[in-house]
Design an enzyme around this catalytic site. Structure first.
Site, PDB file in Angstrom:
ATOM      1  CB  THR A 555      30.094  39.512 -76.101  1.00  0.00           C
ATOM      2  OG1 THR A 555      31.034  38.959 -75.159  1.00  0.00           O
ATOM      3  CG2 THR A 555      30.557  39.184 -77.504  1.00  0.00           C
ATOM      4  CE  LYS A 579      30.582  46.815 -66.711  1.00  0.00           C
ATOM      5  NZ  LYS A 579      29.589  46.522 -67.708  1.00  0.00           N
ATOM      6  CD  GLU A 606      40.096  53.587 -69.278  1.00  0.00           C
ATOM      7  OE1 GLU A 606      39.277  53.446 -68.352  1.00  0.00           O
ATOM      8  OE2 GLU A 606      41.249  54.035 -69.121  1.00  0.00           O
ATOM      9  CB  ALA A 611      31.721  54.582 -71.956  1.00  0.00           C
ATOM     10  N   GLY A 664      19.883  52.366 -75.498  1.00  0.00           N
ATOM     11  CA  GLY A 664      21.117  51.583 -75.548  1.00  0.00           C
ATOM     12  C   GLY A 664      22.083  51.829 -74.402  1.00  0.00           C
ATOM     13  CD  GLU A 667      26.005  45.533 -68.774  1.00  0.00           C
ATOM     14  OE1 GLU A 667      26.239  44.372 -69.172  1.00  0.00           O
ATOM     15  OE2 GLU A 667      26.781  46.480 -68.966  1.00  0.00           O
ATOM     16  CG  ASP A 678      27.084  47.103 -64.909  1.00  0.00           C
ATOM     17  OD1 ASP A 678      27.779  46.173 -65.381  1.00  0.00           O
ATOM     18  OD2 ASP A 678      27.113  48.268 -65.338  1.00  0.00           O
ATOM     19  CE  LYS A 682      29.963  49.956 -65.406  1.00  0.00           C
ATOM     20  NZ  LYS A 682      28.891  50.894 -65.760  1.00  0.00           N
ATOM     21  N   GLY A 796      26.673  54.386 -73.525  1.00  0.00           N
ATOM     22  CA  GLY A 796      26.305  54.695 -74.911  1.00  0.00           C
ATOM     23  C   GLY A 796      27.229  53.966 -75.848  1.00  0.00           C
TER      24      GLY A 796
END
Ligand code: ADP
Ligand code: ASP
Ligand code: MG
Length: 814
Positions: A555, A579, A606, A611, A664, A667, A678, A682, A796
């Site tokens: 989620t 995350k 990971e 991704a 897709g 977010e 985002d 990261k 993706g």
């Protein structure tokens, strides 16, 4: 002479008795046989209940008695032809009346002594053996019925009498010397004291009766016929994969039965071991199955241990005190106090510091033990030298058993590593000097899990079971379940992992299935599930207490991210593509990493960055091998890269963002991508993994989005972006004019991190970065001139799901 014993289930009713008869008939064709039988299954319990109810003045015992009577009458009627029934029926009725008289007496007196109890319970075996004897005679299977009360002499310790071996052997030998039948049948469990008063050999004691006859008669072998195909590697009610042990030594069998393998009553093996008589454990319902042979010398089976067992209802008594050190006779006094109160000690441990001594006893003796020990040590307790006895209940003992352990190092290491990895706390440990048994005291709630974990570690080279709990069935979650469904077989075959999805939830519903949710139609099943409640989901995971549990968060939800610590603390591994946890305040991130180490549970994420690209794994490997990350330069937003690669002025910026969302890559709220938040998360996670104590606020973020786009709903955001098209267009035109491309870049250097839009010239590694690809350049102590580069699709559902899946497998393989 063969001695065969048939247990309660084997003689439960006419149909089973016929199976027994076939087995016996075959045996008698090969030699003389003595058959020992239990009561019809459940009858001993029912009689005991009658006595207990009657003593309490509860007339409900009459109902129970009625049922007991009926079961025996039914057996007679279903076994014998009508013409042969009446004599036996009246004998059965007469004895059932005696039982009733006894219970009425107990009811009137309100007293149910151990002596009366033995008298009452004996009827179970007396009835079953007489019914079978008469049935056999009617089937031309000639036999002689023997009253075990006239053969087996015991003391007067009612309910659990001790056998006078010499007197018993003499009686049995005398009787058989004079008898000339080919087949004998005797009730198990019952005996008598010197005065001829009925006693019993303890619950489950019919096995022992067979052993007593077998030893006295120097039998060729003793066969224990029951409802499982031998002594198994673990209790089959706890471990579905338990399998029969082909051969086992007397010592191992004794050790297993003393430590809870109910299939053989513990005192059974010893008299036969002394005479070297082999014991077979066979299945009445599958007589062709090999079963187990118990004998002196057995071949190794390639395993260091032979079996695993457990005993419930254990209390741990600890006697502690600073002044215990060096006081002579201390343990003698403790054990004397326990022995004088008739308390059986199951396990003992003492630390070499001599500060404490710990013993395991049956829970129902705990109160008596406390009184006795505190009394024995009252002078020291009053003087404050010793603490009053501490008593802990709700515990069990698990034991691994095997003669072979002696010659193998590492058995206990393997045992404790396996249970430790599954968060099972060990309260006490004992290993006998024979090195045949290692026992551990654990909470009763953990027994099933522990026995399964040990079984897997020691016996199941076939596969390891992994139990998954997944929250999130959106884009990524759906793909993950589809990939799992496709790969389950492969994992079992090639990695020996049996993956089962035990719990599944989305924001509306949750679903659990102890044997695994069918991955082919999880959607329909989940729709029919119960309403989702996060804490209940966590509670269910904890209650199920399954080995090798892995929780998977697919989620982007903050609440879901807040339960990781609860899970890690229970040694449940966590895999997240969410995350939020790793980009939360540093102390929390650190806590999760520490919990993971402390509780031996994996914490993998990971897919938080790029991704399924190996980015976090690469940093971990670099650090583990002694390298250090100096600088990272990266394009980490698949969304932003897609947007800037596709925004060429032919369509509005808003339209390109819409496409990214539809495909897709974004977010759920695309503003998280466009604002740079985002990407900031990261690079924060990467910096932290590289060893930096950074907070979100420490990251410089130069937004390129007009402030006005970031307010209101997602639809407002699209509308406002359309209005702001000239702003986006001018960003593009400026870059184009210089022959450069727009890239949203994250950078970490010398402990500082920043994110923002940059103009990338054609010579840069980032220039040819197409679609939704991500790229990270690592400059480290070893990669100085040219960076190490990781590049590829960074967004993706399919690739993210595959990254989550890889993390799940990684977690499962620790
Ligand atoms: P019987 O009535 O034939 O004496 P029991 O119920 O006393 O049978 O013992 C057989 C049962 O023991 C099996 O049904 C099984 O559930 C249980 N059991 C516990 N541990 C083991 C084990 N290690 N191997 C086989 N059976 C076991
Ligand atoms: N019938 C007795 C009991 O249930 C003895 C036995 O079955 O071994 O304990
Ligand atoms: Mg039994």
């Amino acid at each position: 002479m063969f001695v065969l014993k048939f247990g309660g289930t084997s003689v439960a009713h006419a149909e089973n008795i016929k199976k027994v008869t076939a087995i016996v008939r075959e045996k008698v064709a090969t030699g003389k046989a003595l058959v020992v039988v239990s009561a019809l299954s459940g009858v001993t319990d029912a009689l005991l209940r009658c006595g207990t109810l009657a003593a309490l003045g509860n007339a409900a015992y009459k109902q129970d008695l009625q049922e007991v009577t009926q079961r025996h009458l039914d057996a007679v009627q279903n076994l014998l032809p009508l013409t042969h029934q009446s004599a036996l029926l009246s004998r059965v009725m007469q004895q059932c009346h005696e039982v009733e008289d006894l219970c009425n007496g107990i009811f009137l007196l309100g007293e149910f002594s151990d002596r009366t109890r033995d008298k009452l319970l004996a009827y179970g075996e007396l009835l079953s053996s007489q019914i079978i004897s008469t049935y056999w005679a009617s089937e031309s299977l000639e036999n002689q019925w023997i009253d075990s009360r006239q053969m087996i002499v015991t003391d007067s310790k009612f309910t659990n009498a001790t056998v006078d071996v010499a007197a018993t052997e003499e009686k049995i030998k005398d009787h058989f010397a004079a008898a000339n039948a080919q087949l004998f049948i005797a009730p198990g469990f019952v005996a008598a004291n010197e005065q001829g008063v009925t006693t019993t050999l303890g619950r489950g004691g019919s096995d022992y009766t067979a052993a007593i006859y077998g030893a006295a008669l120097n039998a060729t072998e003793v066969e224990i016929w029951t409802d499982v195909s031998g002594m198994m590697t673990a209790d089959p009610r706890l471990v579905t994969n338990a399998r029969p042990i082909v051969q086992i030594s007397y010592h191992e069998a004794m050790e297993l039965s003393h430590f809870g393998a109910k299939v053989i009553y513990p005192p059974t093996v010893s008299p036969l071991m002394h005479k070297g008589i082999p014991v077979w454990v066979k299945n009445t319902f599958a007589p062709a199955d090999y079963g187990t042979v118990i004998k002196a010398e057995v071949a190794g089976n390639g395993n260091t241990i032979r079996g695993i067992s457990s005993i419930n209802n254990i209390a741990l008594l600890s006697l502690e005190g600073s002044s215990m050190v060096g006081i002579p006779g201390f343990s003698k006094r403790l054990f004397e106090a326990l022995a004088n109160s008739n308390i059986n000690v199951i396990l003992i441990t003492q630390a070499s510091s001599e500060h404490s001594i710990c013993v395991g006893v049956n829970e129902n003796a705990a109160e008596r033990a406390k009184l006795a020990v505190d009394k024995a040590f009252s002078p020291e307790i009053e003087a404050g030298k010793v603490n009053p006895l501490s008593v802990e209940t709700g515990l069990s003992i698990i034991a691994v058993v095997g003669d072979n352990m002696k010659s193998h190092a590492g058995t206990s290491g393997k045992m404790f590593a396996a249970i430790g990895r599954n968060g099972i706390n060990v309260r006490a440990i004992a290993q006998g000097s024979s090195e045949r048994n290692i026992s551990a005291v654990i909470a009763s709630a953990d027994v099933k899990k522990a026995v399964n974990v040990l079984h897997e570690a020691f016996f199941e080279t076939t596969y390891k079971q992994v139990n998954l709990f997944v929250i999130g069935t959106g884009n990524v979650g759906g793909k993950l379940l589809a990939q799992m469904q496709q790969q389950v077989q492969y994992l079992q075959q090639h990695l020996h992992l049996q993956i089962r999805l035990i719990g599944l939830a989305n924001s509306r519903k949750m679903l659990f299935a102890d044997n695994g949710i069918d991955l082919n139609n999880w959607k329909a099943q989940l729709d029919g599930g119960e309403p989702m409640e996060l804490q209940q989901f966590v509670q269910k995971i904890e209650e199920k207490n399954l080995r090798n549990s892995v929780f998977v968060d697919v989620t982007a939800n903050a609440q879901v991210a807040s339960i990781y610590d609860q899970l890690l603390e229970r040694s449940i591994s966590v895999v997240a593509c969410n995350k939020i946890a790793c980009s939360s305040p540093y102390v929390h991130y650190r806590k999760l990493k520490d919990l993971s180490r402390e509780y031996n549970a994996a914490f993998h994420f990971e897919t938080n960055v790029g991704a399924s690209l190996p980015i976090i794994g690469t940093i971990n490997d670099l650090l583990r091998s002694g390298d250090a990350v100096q600088k990272m330069q990266a394009v980490l937003s698949g969304t932003l890269n897609f947007v800037f690669n596709n925004y060429d002025g032919t369509r509005s910026f808003a339209q390109v963002v819409r496409q990214a969302q539809d495909e897709g890559y974004t977010e759920p709220d695309p503003r998280l991508d466009l604002s740079g938040t985002d990407v900031a998360r990261k690079i924060l996670i990467l910096a932290r993994e590289a060893g930096e104590q950074l907070e979100m606020e420490d990251i410089t973020n130069q937004p390129f989005m007009p402030e006005s786009c970031m307010q209101g709903s997602v639809e407002d955001f699209y509308a406002e972006m359309e209005r702001q098209e000239p702003h986006f267009r001018s960003l593009l035109d400026t870059a184009n004019a210089e022959g450069k491309k727009l890239k949203f870049v994250a950078q970490y250097h010398n402990g500082k991190a920043a994110v923002g839009l940059q103009h990338i010239d054609p010579a840069h590694d980032f220039f040819h970065l197409y679609g939704k690809d991500n790229i990270v350049l690592f400059y480290t102590n070893r990669y100085t001139e040219q960076p190490m580069v990781v590049k590829g699709a960074g967004a993706g559902a399919e690739v993210t799901a595959s990254g989550v899946f890889a993390d799940v497998i990684r977690a499962a393989r620790i």
